[in-house]
Design a protein around this motif. Structure first.
Motif, PDB file in Angstrom:
ATOM      1  N   TYR A   1      38.380  54.834  91.264  1.00 31.85           N
ATOM      2  CA  TYR A   1      37.140  54.085  91.444  1.00 31.85           C
ATOM      3  C   TYR A   1      36.102  54.668  90.498  1.00 31.85           C
ATOM      4  CZ  TYR A   1      39.344  52.507  95.797  1.00 31.85           C
ATOM      5  OH  TYR A   1      40.211  51.969  96.725  1.00 31.85           O
ATOM      6  N   LEU A   2      35.589  53.843  89.619  1.00 31.09           N
ATOM      7  CA  LEU A   2      34.664  54.316  88.592  1.00 31.09           C
ATOM      8  C   LEU A   2      33.301  53.656  88.730  1.00 31.09           C
ATOM      9  CD1 LEU A   2      37.102  54.195  85.557  1.00 31.09           C
ATOM     10  CD2 LEU A   2      36.063  56.265  86.486  1.00 31.09           C
ATOM     11  N   PRO A   3      32.229  54.447  88.650  1.00 30.46           N
ATOM     12  CA  PRO A   3      30.882  53.858  88.632  1.00 30.46           C
ATOM     13  C   PRO A   3      30.597  53.254  87.263  1.00 30.46           C
ATOM     14  CG  PRO A   3      30.752  56.216  88.374  1.00 30.46           C
ATOM     15  CD  PRO A   3      32.209  55.905  88.577  1.00 30.46           C
ATOM     16  N   LYS A   4      29.518  52.540  87.191  1.00 31.58           N
ATOM     17  CA  LYS A   4      29.097  51.984  85.916  1.00 31.58           C
ATOM     18  C   LYS A   4      28.792  53.133  84.953  1.00 31.58           C
ATOM     19  CE  LYS A   4      25.766  48.752  83.910  1.00 31.58           C
ATOM     20  NZ  LYS A   4      24.557  47.933  84.157  1.00 31.58           N
ATOM     21  N   LYS A   5      29.322  53.040  83.758  1.00 35.82           N
ATOM     22  CA  LYS A   5      29.152  54.116  82.781  1.00 35.82           C
ATOM     23  C   LYS A   5      27.710  54.208  82.307  1.00 35.82           C
ATOM     24  CE  LYS A   5      33.835  54.109  80.877  1.00 35.82           C
ATOM     25  NZ  LYS A   5      34.660  53.904  79.663  1.00 35.82           N
TER      26      LYS A   5
ATOM     27  N   ALA B   1      40.683  62.617  80.810  1.00 33.50           N
ATOM     28  CA  ALA B   1      39.266  62.530  81.180  1.00 33.50           C
ATOM     29  C   ALA B   1      38.446  61.763  80.152  1.00 33.50           C
ATOM     30  CB  ALA B   1      38.694  63.933  81.377  1.00 33.50           C
ATOM     31  N   TYR B   2      38.785  61.919  78.881  1.00 30.59           N
ATOM     32  CA  TYR B   2      38.008  61.263  77.818  1.00 30.59           C
ATOM     33  C   TYR B   2      38.080  59.742  77.920  1.00 30.59           C
ATOM     34  CZ  TYR B   2      42.504  60.443  75.527  1.00 30.59           C
ATOM     35  OH  TYR B   2      43.785  60.017  75.240  1.00 30.59           O
ATOM     36  N   LYS B   3      39.175  59.216  78.468  1.00 36.95           N
ATOM     37  CA  LYS B   3      39.327  57.759  78.594  1.00 36.95           C
ATOM     38  C   LYS B   3      38.379  57.169  79.633  1.00 36.95           C
ATOM     39  CE  LYS B   3      44.291  57.650  77.492  1.00 36.95           C
ATOM     40  NZ  LYS B   3      45.630  57.267  78.021  1.00 36.95           N
ATOM     41  N   TYR B   4      38.059  57.978  80.657  1.00 41.86           N
ATOM     42  CA  TYR B   4      37.281  57.469  81.784  1.00 41.86           C
ATOM     43  C   TYR B   4      35.932  58.179  81.942  1.00 41.86           C
ATOM     44  CZ  TYR B   4      42.038  55.955  82.505  1.00 41.86           C
ATOM     45  OH  TYR B   4      43.285  55.412  82.312  1.00 41.86           O
ATOM     46  N   ASN B   5      35.575  58.981  80.942  1.00 41.11           N
ATOM     47  CA  ASN B   5      34.272  59.644  80.913  1.00 41.11           C
ATOM     48  C   ASN B   5      34.093  60.613  82.085  1.00 41.11           C
ATOM     49  OD1 ASN B   5      31.959  59.831  79.285  1.00 41.11           O
ATOM     50  ND2 ASN B   5      30.740  58.634  80.730  1.00 41.11           N
ATOM     51  N   LEU B   6      35.171  61.302  82.466  1.00 39.41           N
ATOM     52  CA  LEU B   6      35.140  62.210  83.617  1.00 39.41           C
ATOM     53  C   LEU B   6      34.713  63.609  83.202  1.00 39.41           C
ATOM     54  CD1 LEU B   6      38.528  61.145  85.261  1.00 39.41           C
ATOM     55  CD2 LEU B   6      36.224  60.329  85.851  1.00 39.41           C
TER      56      LEU B   6
END
Length: 303
Positions: A39-43, A127-132
């Motif tokens: 689950y990802l928030p808005k970047k 992590a780089y793919k999903y800005n984690l």
């Protein structure tokens, strides 16, 4: 009317903040395929996202990673990524109770923990793919999932990991959120290894002990006898170490409160992770009296 309109606008904006849900395969071999829902928030440009790993409950024999969708959505709406993982249900079709065997119980936990470590490593590597933000990874779980969280946080990774060792050297979770979980050895929680914790547990839990006790309340002569240290024992250990801990005790409550933090208590989780990331220090015990009239047992603070 104006208040209703403002509320509608606020809810709409909050909904827009979230969210994207991605289903990813984090582990696969010839016989096993394990997925997670991310689950990802808005970047936000240039801002990395903290991550919460989550493991569902079900006695290592049942349960679904999709069971806590609302928790994933809530945290994403508030700026956190959540990875709800599937893991190996080793006890499916087996006895995880008093008539089971100790070695099988420990093996079930070890496999679940190794799966969690693999899921964490997968997201660290990607992590780089999903800005984690890999320096801000929390771990959480309900019941069996909380047992995974405890042991993933404090077991020796090099000794207990069953799969490829691919977590970074000296990796450490940022904090732990556990509902009615327990750890096999309280001495694994040391001053050096301690991480901030938010725990919730019923004081009369006869499935997973609230303090020190046997799993499923098994007698000592049972083949499945396993000593565990629950949330209250961990709370006392963390207090002795002068480390950050928050415990919510449901006096007289049983295992039915295992999911509280991820349902009604979501705001507690949000406040906890925010406080940890702000570097706040805390040691607190929230005592909630019994509403059922059940005996609160041997704990004077419950009287």
């Amino acid at each position: 009317m104006k208040k209703l309109l403002l509320l509608f606008i606020a809810l709409t904006i909050n909904s827009i903040q979230a969210q994207e849900v991605k289903t990813l395969t984090y582990f696969q071999n010839d016989t096993l395929k394990l997925d997670l829902d991310l689950y990802l928030p808005k970047k936000k440009a240039g801002e990395k996202i903290p991550l919460i790993m989550f493991a569902f409950g079900g006695g290592f024999s049942g349960g679904e990673r999709t069971s806590e969708k609302e928790f994933g959505k809530f945290m994403a709406q508030n700026g956190y990524a959540v990875a709800s993982i599937s893991y190996s249900l080793y006890m499916k079709g087996k006895d995880f109770g008093c008539k089971g065997t100790l070695t099988e119980k420990i093996k079930a936990i070890q496999i679940g923990v190794s799966d969690m470590w693999q899921a964490t490593a997968f997201l660290v590597e990607n992590a780089y793919k999903y800005n984690l933000d890999t320096s801000k990874i929390f771990i959480s779980g309900i019941s069996a999932g909380a047992e995974i969280g405890f042991h993933a946080s404090f077991w020796d990774y090099k000794l207990m990991n069953l799969y490829k060792s691919n977590l970074p050297e000296n990796f450490k979770y940022k904090g732990f959120i556990g509902g009615s979980g327990a750890i096999q050895d309280i001495n694994l929680i040391t001053k050096e290894k301690a991480i901030p914790m938010l725990l919730a547990h019923g004081s009369n839990d006869d499935t997973v002990p609230y303090a020190a006790g046997s799993h499923r309340s098994c007698p000592t002569n049972a083949s499945g006898w396993l000593i565990l240290f629950g949330s209250y024992a961990v709370y006392n250990q963390m207090n002795d170490l002068h480390k950050d801990i928050e415990l919510i005790t449901f006096c007289g409550g049983g295992h039915e409160f295992s999911g509280y933090l991820f349902h009604e208590g979501q705001q507690y989780v949000l406040d906890f992770v925010n406080d940890v990331l702000k570097g706040k220090k805390f040691q607190s015990h929230l005592i909630i009296p019994s509403k059922s009239g059940k005996s609160s047992g041997k704990y004077l603070f419950c009287e």
